[in-house]
Write a protein that holds these residues in place. Structure first.
Motif, PDB file in Angstrom:
ATOM      1  N   GLY A 118      32.794  51.949  28.336  1.00 13.53           N
ATOM      2  CA  GLY A 118      32.985  50.520  28.506  1.00 13.53           C
ATOM      3  C   GLY A 118      32.226  49.987  29.701  1.00 13.53           C
ATOM      4  N   GLY A 119      32.533  48.772  30.062  1.00 11.11           N
ATOM      5  CA  GLY A 119      31.909  48.147  31.210  1.00 11.11           C
ATOM      6  C   GLY A 119      32.900  47.267  31.915  1.00 11.11           C
ATOM      7  N   CYS A 120      32.510  46.792  33.078  1.00  6.21           N
ATOM      8  CA  CYS A 120      33.443  45.995  33.866  1.00  6.21           C
ATOM      9  C   CYS A 120      32.685  45.190  34.896  1.00  6.21           C
ATOM     10  CB  CYS A 120      34.423  46.954  34.542  1.00  6.21           C
ATOM     11  SG  CYS A 120      35.571  46.152  35.637  1.00  6.21           S
ATOM     12  N   TYR A 121      33.163  43.989  35.156  1.00  4.07           N
ATOM     13  CA  TYR A 121      32.639  43.222  36.272  1.00  4.07           C
ATOM     14  C   TYR A 121      33.795  42.878  37.187  1.00  4.07           C
ATOM     15  CZ  TYR A 121      30.547  39.633  39.119  1.00  4.07           C
ATOM     16  OH  TYR A 121      30.100  38.912  40.199  1.00  4.07           O
ATOM     17  N   SER A 122      33.676  43.277  38.437  1.00  4.51           N
ATOM     18  CA  SER A 122      34.760  42.993  39.380  1.00  4.51           C
ATOM     19  C   SER A 122      34.267  42.078  40.486  1.00  4.51           C
ATOM     20  CB  SER A 122      35.276  44.299  39.981  1.00  4.51           C
ATOM     21  OG  SER A 122      36.112  44.000  41.082  1.00  4.51           O
TER      22      SER A 122
ATOM     23  N   ARG B  59      35.328  32.269  40.358  1.00  4.97           N
ATOM     24  CA  ARG B  59      36.367  32.903  39.526  1.00  4.97           C
ATOM     25  C   ARG B  59      36.717  32.094  38.284  1.00  4.97           C
ATOM     26  NH1 ARG B  59      41.271  35.633  42.863  1.00  4.97           N
ATOM     27  NH2 ARG B  59      42.105  35.903  40.780  1.00  4.97           N
ATOM     28  N   GLU B  60      36.707  30.775  38.436  1.00  2.63           N
ATOM     29  CA  GLU B  60      37.086  29.889  37.327  1.00  2.63           C
ATOM     30  C   GLU B  60      36.116  30.032  36.157  1.00  2.63           C
ATOM     31  OE1 GLU B  60      39.994  28.163  37.663  1.00  2.63           O
ATOM     32  OE2 GLU B  60      40.021  29.380  39.490  1.00  2.63           O
ATOM     33  N   GLY B  61      34.909  30.495  36.453  1.00  2.94           N
ATOM     34  CA  GLY B  61      33.884  30.573  35.408  1.00  2.94           C
ATOM     35  C   GLY B  61      34.039  31.758  34.475  1.00  2.94           C
ATOM     36  N   ILE B  62      34.851  32.748  34.880  1.00 10.69           N
ATOM     37  CA  ILE B  62      34.993  33.962  34.066  1.00 10.69           C
ATOM     38  C   ILE B  62      35.609  33.621  32.706  1.00 10.69           C
ATOM     39  CG2 ILE B  62      36.107  36.239  33.894  1.00 10.69           C
ATOM     40  CD1 ILE B  62      33.915  36.224  36.014  1.00 10.69           C
TER      41      ILE B  62
ATOM     42  N   HIS C 246      29.137  38.090  32.777  1.00 10.13           N
ATOM     43  CA  HIS C 246      30.198  37.847  33.763  1.00 10.13           C
ATOM     44  C   HIS C 246      29.608  37.643  35.163  1.00 10.13           C
ATOM     45  CE1 HIS C 246      33.574  38.277  31.178  1.00 10.13           C
ATOM     46  NE2 HIS C 246      33.400  39.555  30.909  1.00 10.13           N
ATOM     47  N   ALA C 247      28.580  38.421  35.499  1.00  9.99           N
ATOM     48  CA  ALA C 247      27.941  38.283  36.813  1.00  9.99           C
ATOM     49  C   ALA C 247      27.361  36.872  36.966  1.00  9.99           C
ATOM     50  CB  ALA C 247      26.847  39.338  36.987  1.00  9.99           C
ATOM     51  N   ILE C 248      26.781  36.360  35.889  1.00 14.97           N
ATOM     52  CA  ILE C 248      26.226  34.997  35.904  1.00 14.97           C
ATOM     53  C   ILE C 248      27.358  33.980  36.069  1.00 14.97           C
ATOM     54  CG2 ILE C 248      25.032  33.229  34.548  1.00 14.97           C
ATOM     55  CD1 ILE C 248      23.558  35.607  33.140  1.00 14.97           C
ATOM     56  N   GLN C 249      28.419  34.153  35.295  1.00 12.43           N
ATOM     57  CA  GLN C 249      29.560  33.227  35.363  1.00 12.43           C
ATOM     58  C   GLN C 249      30.101  33.162  36.788  1.00 12.43           C
ATOM     59  OE1 GLN C 249      32.161  35.045  32.476  1.00 12.43           O
ATOM     60  NE2 GLN C 249      31.504  33.703  30.820  1.00 12.43           N
ATOM     61  N   PHE C 250      30.302  34.338  37.395  1.00 11.26           N
ATOM     62  CA  PHE C 250      30.903  34.351  38.729  1.00 11.26           C
ATOM     63  C   PHE C 250      29.955  33.782  39.780  1.00 11.26           C
ATOM     64  CE2 PHE C 250      32.207  36.304  42.773  1.00 11.26           C
ATOM     65  CZ  PHE C 250      33.492  35.806  42.825  1.00 11.26           C
TER      66      PHE C 250
ATOM     67  N   ASN D 292      34.295  43.290  44.245  1.00  6.77           N
ATOM     68  CA  ASN D 292      33.251  44.126  44.829  1.00  6.77           C
ATOM     69  C   ASN D 292      32.607  43.433  46.027  1.00  6.77           C
ATOM     70  OD1 ASN D 292      33.223  46.455  43.347  1.00  6.77           O
ATOM     71  ND2 ASN D 292      31.700  45.757  41.870  1.00  6.77           N
ATOM     72  N   ASP D 293      32.070  44.237  46.947  1.00  4.33           N
ATOM     73  CA  ASP D 293      31.322  43.651  48.067  1.00  4.33           C
ATOM     74  C   ASP D 293      30.084  42.941  47.550  1.00  4.33           C
ATOM     75  OD1 ASP D 293      33.151  44.862  49.669  1.00  4.33           O
ATOM     76  OD2 ASP D 293      31.897  46.594  50.143  1.00  4.33           O
ATOM     77  N   ASN D 294      29.546  43.470  46.466  1.00  5.87           N
ATOM     78  CA  ASN D 294      28.291  42.950  45.932  1.00  5.87           C
ATOM     79  C   ASN D 294      28.549  42.252  44.592  1.00  5.87           C
ATOM     80  OD1 ASN D 294      25.738  42.462  45.029  1.00  5.87           O
ATOM     81  ND2 ASN D 294      25.145  44.617  44.843  1.00  5.87           N
ATOM     82  N   VAL D 295      28.385  40.943  44.557  1.00  5.95           N
ATOM     83  CA  VAL D 295      28.659  40.199  43.318  1.00  5.95           C
ATOM     84  C   VAL D 295      27.581  40.462  42.266  1.00  5.95           C
ATOM     85  CG1 VAL D 295      29.983  38.374  44.447  1.00  5.95           C
ATOM     86  CG2 VAL D 295      27.511  38.085  44.131  1.00  5.95           C
ATOM     87  N   LYS D 296      26.496  41.126  42.675  1.00  9.43           N
ATOM     88  CA  LYS D 296      25.429  41.443  41.719  1.00  9.43           C
ATOM     89  C   LYS D 296      25.581  42.856  41.164  1.00  9.43           C
ATOM     90  CE  LYS D 296      21.435  39.093  42.337  1.00  9.43           C
ATOM     91  NZ  LYS D 296      20.082  38.862  42.887  1.00  9.43           N
ATOM     92  N   GLU D 297      26.775  43.425  41.299  1.00 11.13           N
ATOM     93  CA  GLU D 297      27.000  44.781  40.800  1.00 11.13           C
ATOM     94  C   GLU D 297      27.853  44.753  39.534  1.00 11.13           C
ATOM     95  OE1 GLU D 297      28.216  47.689  43.707  1.00 11.13           O
ATOM     96  OE2 GLU D 297      29.436  48.755  42.238  1.00 11.13           O
TER      97      GLU D 297
END
Ligand SMILES: [Zn+2]
Length: 151
Positions: free
Chosen positions: A84-88, A129-132, A120-124, A91-96
């Motif tokens: 799977g995958g995940c966007y958190s 957060r509201e963009g997720i 998700h990275a683009i949304q955030f 993270n310290d790095n929003v581009k991770e």
């Protein structure tokens, strides 16, 4: 002494080459550089590189977004679980993004998961957060899956 130095130099050169080869995705023509964190899943990094390449040729516009909004991929099993995958955004790095797909038989799904998490990275990065929004990213993932199968 000189011999020893040469040995050390050779070792460092090889280690540097291996690190460059396995821990970075580099596409100079597209100005795309993505760091792939070391993984305890042996084949994960090469699997991710293949997935990125498939994305590049099958869905160039999503590849372009990946190169802009993502600079690090974590291939270890995280919140996305195995395959799977995940966007958190904690993270310290929003581009991770996290991608844990270590199976070569499912490269289309690797490409699709990469595009989903990039979404998700683009949304955030654009709306916070509201963009997720899962719906938008599942649509992107499905688009990539279809495009890769037709490719
Ligand atoms: Zn999602």
């Amino acid at each position: 002494m000189a011999k020893r130095l040469i040995k050390i130099f050779l070792f460092l050169a090889i280690a540097g080459f291996v690190g460059y080869r396995y821990f970075y995705y580099v596409d100079r023509d597209s100005n795309c550089f993505i760091k792939i964190k070391p993984s305890y899943l042996e084949f994960s990094a090469s699997n991710i590189k293949e997935g990125i390449k498939i994305l590049k040729y099958a869905v160039p516009e999503e590849y372009e977004k990946l190169c802009i909004y993502v600079d690090t991929i974590n291939p270890n099993i995280s919140c996305g679980g195995f395959q799977g995958g995940c966007y958190s955004f904690y993270n310290d790095n929003v581009k991770e993004i996290d991608i844990s797909t270590a199976n070569h038989d499912f490269l289309s799904s690797t490409a699709s998961v990469i595009a989903h998490e990039t979404c998700h990275a683009i949304q955030f990065q654009t709306y916070g957060r509201e963009g997720i929004d899962e719906k938008e990213c599942y649509a992107v993932g499905n688009k990539v899956m279809t495009a890769v199968i037709d490719f």
